[in-house]
Design an enzyme around this catalytic site. Sequence first.
Site, PDB file in Angstrom:
ATOM      1  N   GLU A 296     -18.837   7.795  18.019  1.00 57.93           N
ATOM      2  CA  GLU A 296     -19.897   7.066  17.317  1.00 57.93           C
ATOM      3  C   GLU A 296     -19.342   6.697  15.943  1.00 57.93           C
ATOM      4  OE1 GLU A 296     -22.532   6.024  18.584  1.00 57.93           O
ATOM      5  OE2 GLU A 296     -23.053   7.327  20.254  1.00 57.93           O
ATOM      6  N   CYS A 330     -25.871   5.028   9.928  1.00 57.29           N
ATOM      7  CA  CYS A 330     -25.000   4.242  10.796  1.00 57.29           C
ATOM      8  C   CYS A 330     -25.679   2.944  11.198  1.00 57.29           C
ATOM      9  CB  CYS A 330     -24.626   5.048  12.031  1.00 57.29           C
ATOM     10  SG  CYS A 330     -26.044   5.749  12.889  1.00 57.29           S
ATOM     11  N   THR A 331     -27.007   2.946  11.224  1.00 55.94           N
ATOM     12  CA  THR A 331     -27.771   1.772  11.646  1.00 55.94           C
ATOM     13  C   THR A 331     -28.345   0.985  10.466  1.00 55.94           C
ATOM     14  OG1 THR A 331     -29.680   3.242  11.939  1.00 55.94           O
ATOM     15  CG2 THR A 331     -28.384   2.702  13.911  1.00 55.94           C
TER      16      THR A 331
END
Length: 539
Positions: A296, A330-331
């Site tokens: 990820e 991360c988003t």
Amino acid sequence: MLRLARPLCVQTVKASKLSRLWSRPAALMSTLLIHHPQYAWLQDLGLREDNEGVFNGSWGGRGEVITTYCPANNEPIARVRQASMKDYEETIGKAKKAWNIWADIPAPKRGEIVRKIGDALREKIQLLGRLVSLEMGKILVEGIGEVQEYVDVCDYAAGLSRMIGGPTLPSERPGHALMEQWNPLGLVGIITAFNFPVAVFGWNNAIALITGNVCLWKGAPTTSLVSIAVTKIIAKVLEDNLLPGAICSLTCGGADMGTAMARDERVNLLSFTGSTQVGKQVALMVQERFGKSLLELGGNNAIIAFEDADLSLVLPSALFAAVGTAGQRCTTVRRLFLHESIHDEVVDRLKNAYSQIRVGNPWDPNILYGPLHTKQAVSMFVQAVEEAKKEGGTVVYGGKVMDHPGNYVEPTIVTGLVHDAPIVHKETFAPILYVFKFKNEEEVFEWNNEVKQGLSSSIFTKDLGRIFRWLGPKGSDCGIVNVNIPTSGAEIGGAFGGEKHTGGGRESGSDAWKQYMRRSTCTINYSTALPLAQGIKFQ
């Protein structure tokens, strides 16, 4: 996506100096936040001024000593003794032995243990949330919400434990059955980053456990206290159920520990959350030994708002996705594409909304925006803003380091850059939002996909045809493709992950459980005949 903490973020002391450091005079020790009355609650999580960072059924650690800091004021919280390579070897051995016990337990009973872990976390949710806020820097409601996500994943995994399995398929041969059998991989290594020190571990840990694996966790050094506190809660559940503590092991450490896990053939799956640069190195090390990895990595996420977009949805979505966790998700949305007919209005309204953001101590429930995690992150923010200016961008809001104790920067909006400017294609883990005008669907879909990362994306429109083109083969190439909601935030029932330089891994829901298991195709002959290919017969 998620960044690994760098060595600059922690104070390192050689093990040979350990006794001298830990026997400091009381006057010096009192400078640690854990000794202040307002932080006495840390002791309710089993933390103290000097903490052992290795757990494999018992606590220990013979490595270097680090001090973790509060990003809101850069004051030291407590110290952690990390794992040595000898600790690592001992922990791997104990984890492998624990697997022999854990793998024999039926999946639904493993699910019951995971449910109990969730219940234990629920009892400590307020304290753990405060610790996440204190050590990571995110606001209190986000810290509590992150622990809640781990609790929710435990509930999800408990139910999933009764449903995992493969199909029985039609066989071409009479008197034969064809089926799939799924078995655990063995030992799952989990390397997590600073920005979600609880939830990302929970996604991996809960699913890995119900699928029959044992876990070895290495969290970010700068959130070591969170790793220790969570492990203490899990260890108590395992002990109460007469199970080996090494089922969920912990080795706090830096890059050397991560490298050891990546190169170790005894680690059957390595889940890594961090930067694309480090993730590529991890992937190569794991692939060199033909191992399995779940990556990820980076995200350079975009929101696209068309001329028919509902601005009452666009504005809070862009704001929340851009400044939530101070741009360290991360988003996080980093690119905002606005149709030329609404561009100026949306930018003006965003600037007004930004001016109302309440900034301050992240554990204050009235605060909406906290600090960056480290001083290094502040430097990266400053550098990115300057690069954006040099490349033709105009800072229309923010852009400066705040005159405030700790690692605070202004949430920032930049306009005027071309869509493929170098700084735009570089992920900066900070609250910088680049805003662009576009003319039509075709060009903006291409702009969404032109970055190397492929994690999250979202469009705002009422056009049903456009929505399905966005979801289709010529639409977004991301792993998360949203409509009329922000890029940030993900439901646990769906598989979380991205494409391209984001790594291709999938965690949490849907069929992500398959990444933690190995599949066997089984043909069973229950007849007395043995039909052979090409009609071959034995006389």
